[in-house]
Scaffold this active site. Structure first.
Site, PDB file in Angstrom:
ATOM      1  N   HIS A 199      -8.989  36.497  18.647  1.00 38.61           N
ATOM      2  CA  HIS A 199      -9.359  34.916  18.607  1.00 38.61           C
ATOM      3  C   HIS A 199      -9.231  34.734  16.962  1.00 38.61           C
ATOM      4  O   HIS A 199      -9.979  35.110  16.229  1.00 38.61           O
ATOM      5  CB  HIS A 199     -10.309  35.025  19.270  1.00 38.61           C
ATOM      6  CG  HIS A 199     -10.916  33.272  19.059  1.00 38.61           C
ATOM      7  ND1 HIS A 199     -10.062  32.364  19.647  1.00 38.61           N
ATOM      8  CD2 HIS A 199     -11.921  32.739  18.571  1.00 38.61           C
ATOM      9  CE1 HIS A 199     -10.840  31.133  19.431  1.00 38.61           C
ATOM     10  NE2 HIS A 199     -11.941  31.485  18.724  1.00 38.61           N
ATOM     11  N   LYS A 236     -11.841  26.109  13.020  1.00 36.28           N
ATOM     12  CA  LYS A 236     -10.818  26.723  12.214  1.00 36.28           C
ATOM     13  C   LYS A 236      -9.416  26.019  12.578  1.00 36.28           C
ATOM     14  O   LYS A 236      -8.831  26.002  11.446  1.00 36.28           O
ATOM     15  CB  LYS A 236     -10.591  28.162  13.030  1.00 36.28           C
ATOM     16  CG  LYS A 236     -11.907  29.336  12.821  1.00 36.28           C
ATOM     17  CD  LYS A 236     -11.556  30.449  13.748  1.00 36.28           C
ATOM     18  CE  LYS A 236     -11.591  30.343  15.187  1.00 36.28           C
ATOM     19  NZ  LYS A 236     -12.556  29.749  15.786  1.00 36.28           N
ATOM     20  N   ARG A 271     -22.230  34.902  -4.454  1.00 37.49           N
ATOM     21  CA  ARG A 271     -21.901  34.157  -5.211  1.00 37.49           C
ATOM     22  C   ARG A 271     -20.943  34.433  -6.547  1.00 37.49           C
ATOM     23  O   ARG A 271     -20.411  33.429  -7.278  1.00 37.49           O
ATOM     24  CB  ARG A 271     -23.111  33.386  -5.951  1.00 37.49           C
ATOM     25  CG  ARG A 271     -24.182  33.003  -4.786  1.00 37.49           C
ATOM     26  CD  ARG A 271     -25.299  32.290  -5.572  1.00 37.49           C
ATOM     27  NE  ARG A 271     -25.060  31.428  -6.305  1.00 37.49           N
ATOM     28  CZ  ARG A 271     -26.118  30.476  -6.813  1.00 37.49           C
ATOM     29  NH1 ARG A 271     -27.325  30.843  -6.305  1.00 37.49           N
ATOM     30  NH2 ARG A 271     -25.879  29.241  -7.485  1.00 37.49           N
ATOM     31  N   ASP A 277      -5.271  29.717  17.752  1.00 37.75           N
ATOM     32  CA  ASP A 277      -6.269  30.417  18.754  1.00 37.75           C
ATOM     33  C   ASP A 277      -6.122  31.852  18.804  1.00 37.75           C
ATOM     34  O   ASP A 277      -6.942  32.645  19.056  1.00 37.75           O
ATOM     35  CB  ASP A 277      -5.845  29.605  20.119  1.00 37.75           C
ATOM     36  CG  ASP A 277      -7.180  29.602  21.009  1.00 37.75           C
ATOM     37  OD1 ASP A 277      -8.186  29.956  20.563  1.00 37.75           O
ATOM     38  OD2 ASP A 277      -6.976  29.557  22.173  1.00 37.75           O
TER      39      ASP A 277
END
Length: 329
Positions: free
Chosen positions: A147, A168, A253, A186
């Protein structure tokens, strides 16, 4: 392995373009077309024709080039066909004659007696073997479905993952709007080729370039944005996991903690990007794609940043900055 048995007939029916075409046709032993191909490899049969069968790889496709055919002609002219009959006794899957070469009629009769298909191609033997190996590599590649959404951004194949509804498809649509290409939405079919390359494509070519946008419905990307906005398959070089922003979670980060995800034993870098209102995800994904291209060329931004910090500390400038600061208040 292939999901269903791969037959010799399937090899003939494959529509392969240009440099991948095999140009095969059956010239004998048609009953053998229903035989299953089990081992995705090829073998040149020259040594077996001489009568040496130790280590003979009988479970592979047997290719006969110019040298093998000339030797076959010599054997039949001298009525020394024992090695030919023994070759077929091993139950070989099929034989191919390259360069439009044609075997002796007696060879075909022997093949038909054991229901072994005899094929012919106009391609030179060495080139044909390479093409056939490429075909086998695709057909027998380990496969699974996932998926997600697969897009190509600046030449980098990016698989977008995350739970349903995280955005998405909307993110991929914005990337297409910015000139990038959609591979599959998908459901993505992922397979490992040659043990080192992970390729992704849509499960169904007819619907893989359609997108479901909540509130809008199903759209056809190729019709809306043109044929240049899609591609059939792409190597997956980066995985980006989209997830809702969690204020209690610590996110990377700097970029030094490089995570990898495993696909059939092949590790692919994975980046986790938190989603929240106000973040421009398409721009972040574009930056990630360009950064990955730099990594592939040997430049690592995070590593370079760390090295520059260390150099700054070693020069003593950080000490002067600290002691020279105005802390009177």
């Amino acid at each position: 392995m292939a999901e269903k048995p791969f037959l010799v007939l399937d090899l003939l029916d494959m529509k392969l373009p240009g440099k991948n075409s095999l140009n095969l046709k059956c010239i004998g032993g048609r009953k053998g077309l229903s035989k299953e191909v089990v081992v995705p490899n090829v073998n040149r049969a020259g040594l077996a024709l001489t009568g040496f069968f130790e280590g003979f790889q009988s479970d592979r496709a047997q290719v006969f080039g110019l040298g093998e055919v000339k030797y076959l002609e010599k054997l039949y002219a001298e009525n020394k066909t024992d090695s030919v009959e023994k070759l077929f006794s091993f139950g070989i899957p099929f034989v191919v004659f390259s360069d439009n070469l044609f075997p002796d009629d007696r060879f075909i009769k022997t093949a038909e007696s054991v229901q072994c298909a005899v094929l012919q191609t106009n391609i030179e033997a060495t080139e044909f073997c390479m093409r056939l190996m490429r075909v086998f590599s695709n057909v027998f590649a380990p496969t699974k479905t996932m998926h997600g959404v697969l897009v190509e951004v600046f030449g980098i194949g990016i698989l977008l993952t995350g739970h349903s509804g995280v955005g998405k498809s909307e993110c991929a649509l914005e990337l297409v709007e910015r000139g990038h290409r959609l591979v599959a939405d998908d459901i993505v079919n992922v397979r490992c080729v040659n043990g080192s390359t992970i390729l992704g494509q849509g499960v169904n070519a007819l619907i893989s370039h359609h997108m479901e946008i909540r509130g809008l419905g199903i759209i056809n990307v190729s019709q809306l944005y043109g044929i240049g906005s899609i591609r059939e398959q792409k190597e997956i070089q980066l995985v980006i996991k989209l997830g809702e922003w969690d204020s209690d979670k610590t996110y990377d980060r700097i970029g030094t903690d490089r995570k990898m995800v495993d696909f059939f034993g092949v590790e692919i870098p994975e980046i986790e990007i938190p989603v929240k209102p106000g973040r421009n995800l398409p721009i972040i994904i574009e930056a990630a794609a360009m950064n990955e291209r730099l990594r592939a060329k040997g430049y690592d931004s995070a590593r370079d940043f760390n090295q520059n910090i260390l150099k700054w500390i070693e020069t003593g400038q950080v000490r002067d900055t600290y002691y020279g600061s105005d802390d009177s208040y």
